[in-house]
Scaffold this active site. Sequence first.
Site, PDB file in Angstrom:
ATOM      1  N   GLU A 103      38.519  47.599  21.013  1.00  0.00           N
ATOM      2  CA  GLU A 103      39.128  48.694  20.259  1.00  0.00           C
ATOM      3  C   GLU A 103      38.951  48.624  18.748  1.00  0.00           C
ATOM      4  O   GLU A 103      38.849  49.653  18.090  1.00  0.00           O
ATOM      5  CB  GLU A 103      40.628  48.762  20.587  1.00  0.00           C
ATOM      6  CG  GLU A 103      40.951  49.025  22.049  1.00  0.00           C
ATOM      7  CD  GLU A 103      40.460  50.384  22.525  1.00  0.00           C
ATOM      8  OE1 GLU A 103      40.292  51.290  21.683  1.00  0.00           O
ATOM      9  OE2 GLU A 103      40.224  50.538  23.735  1.00  0.00           O
ATOM     10  N   SER A 372      30.366  71.044  63.344  1.00  0.00           N
ATOM     11  CA  SER A 372      30.262  72.475  63.648  1.00  0.00           C
ATOM     12  C   SER A 372      31.155  73.353  62.782  1.00  0.00           C
ATOM     13  O   SER A 372      30.989  74.580  62.767  1.00  0.00           O
ATOM     14  CB  SER A 372      30.595  72.715  65.120  1.00  0.00           C
ATOM     15  OG  SER A 372      29.625  72.110  65.949  1.00  0.00           O
TER      16      SER A 372
END
Length: 681
Positions: A103, A372
């Site tokens: 950071e 299907s």
Amino acid sequence: MRKQDSSTKTPFDDTPDIFRFIDRCARVVRVTVNGILLLALFCGIGLLVLKSRPLPPPDTYSSSTIFDDQGKVLGTLDNGEPRDIVRLEQIPRSLIKATLAAEDKHFYEHHGFSFTGIGRAVLANIKAGKVVQGASTITQQLARNLYLTHDRTWNRKLKEAIYTLQLELHFSKDEILQLYLNEIYYGHGAHGIGRAAKMYFNKKVEDLNLAESALLAGIPRGPYYYSPYHHLKRAKDRQQHILDLMVKNRFITKAEAESARQKAIAIAPPSSHKKVSANYFRDYLVQTAVTRYGLDESLVRNGGLKIYTTLNHDMQRAAERAVHHYTRNHEGLQGALISVNPHNGHIKAMVGGKDYSESQYNRVFARRQPGSSFKPIVYLSALENGFTPLTKIMSQPTVFRFGTNTYEPHNFQNHYANQPITLREAIARSDNIYAVSTLTQVGFDPVIQMARRLGIQSRINPTPSLALGSYPVSPYEMAQAYSTIAAGGVKRPLVGITKIVDPYGRVLVEEKTEPERVTSPAHAFVLTKLLESVLKPGGTGQRVYHLFSRPAAGKTGTTDWDGWLSGYTPDLVTTVWVGYDQGKKLSHQQAHLAQYIWARYMEKATKKQPARVFAMPPGVKAVYVDPASEQIATTQCAGNQVQLEYFVAGTEPQTRCQPSGSPTNKTLSILHRFLRWLNSF
């Protein structure tokens, strides 16, 4: 004494100009020095003022509240866990160094702002043509988290700068770092390193090793994106990057980094959650607010926001109970359900698994083979390309040729009609031969384009198995596709959030989706009437018929690993999936559980809705037909199985059927037998 000629110049004639130039320079220097002194005086006074003024109390930690579609409180996004405050001396040096590397490596060298970092970020963003790198220091991040919202206005940036200076003036660097590590958000409701260590590793902070420290240090940059629960690979990649940064900045040696790389990371299972409703939906809300609307996750969870959703509490409860009821006695079996209002795309219920406390993985977004249940997409494309409900194709074992390749699909348990069947019969029986034959006639591109138009975004390749749903899609995508069909061909993007309001009443998000017509109402309606056959006696979804009596349409889907039912009434669309996470095969009986879940849920969910039939739109022709002859039924052929059929106007039969003994009918009968004989080869 003779006068000097005025036209003759001496070296001393320019002396006054030089003096004037020197005098001018001196005045500029005096003004500049005075300006600098004045600026320094103002800055000094400003710093003294900031030093003398106490910092404001930080924004109160307040969990965001979520509301259902009736405006009633569903709960909060807070998981109820308190913060564990830790002192800096308790925190391992490895975690401190990993945090600084990730950071703000110059944290102990600057006074709140890193101008080299700002310059580096500006160059990187210019090179990329977009914002790819930030330059916030740890002090700036702390100021933002303690006192400000995460909007990107100039007013907020000015306040952030002032609070950053005040923090630097009031606290030592160690105190600022301690505040930061106890305040920063690590995802999943964990604020502060104490909670994060306990949640991810079930450890005290002081017991974390280098590998664990590097992983934790990487999370605050993107708490959802780098979540070890949701995206473990990303989290580990980020960990490796931070270890490289630590070596580059001489915080650790290469040997230490390599040792940490090789160390196995054991992520603790999530702690038990309170028995609250719609946990999977809550996670979806956070993800949507962060990824779609660009809000900070910490703000979403703990910013005191009011999040108004589309969820219906009663429907959600019915969905959770239905999934749990039919999967509870099958160890490892999972289920997912998503229910949508097709008229506006609002998600009314979402269940991502049978037990959130055991697994937070939301299977509504898992890609599985639809089998299907994908066929209606093929048949909608076919209807647009000239097919009608009476279009007949031979149902028998068939080898299809595609260039130099062959493809030989089979019907379930090798059941074939061994004669030409209509589109309605093919849909009800889920005949695979009919589906692949349709794909060969319509073509790959129109079917793939239809899938995209309806809302399927997953990868689909132009292969013959496409007709049988071989390419994985998510229940979310299937719900979007069926919702579009149910809405008469109008696609409305699925949404779960209608509005987000901050604690001051300001609207941060207000959802406004634009509907898009992707197929005609007539084609969508004809397909719907065909899909009704699936949920009636003789159809593959006939189990629904005995549990749910309202007019409904849908399609089942079964693979070796997945069981599906996507179906709808005029006002509610629901997709259900069942299966195992780890690729374990389903029995045929287990695959049928999707039908039972769907029927039980829909029966409860539609109780307060009026029972309606699907309204026939303009452009549709209803005709009584004789399926045997594919002609308009008359009283002369009343002995045949006359049925009411729906056609896109202009595609309905134009001739009337003749009595069975008539010469015309005999000729047609002979022709049909001849065609069946040809198809047998």
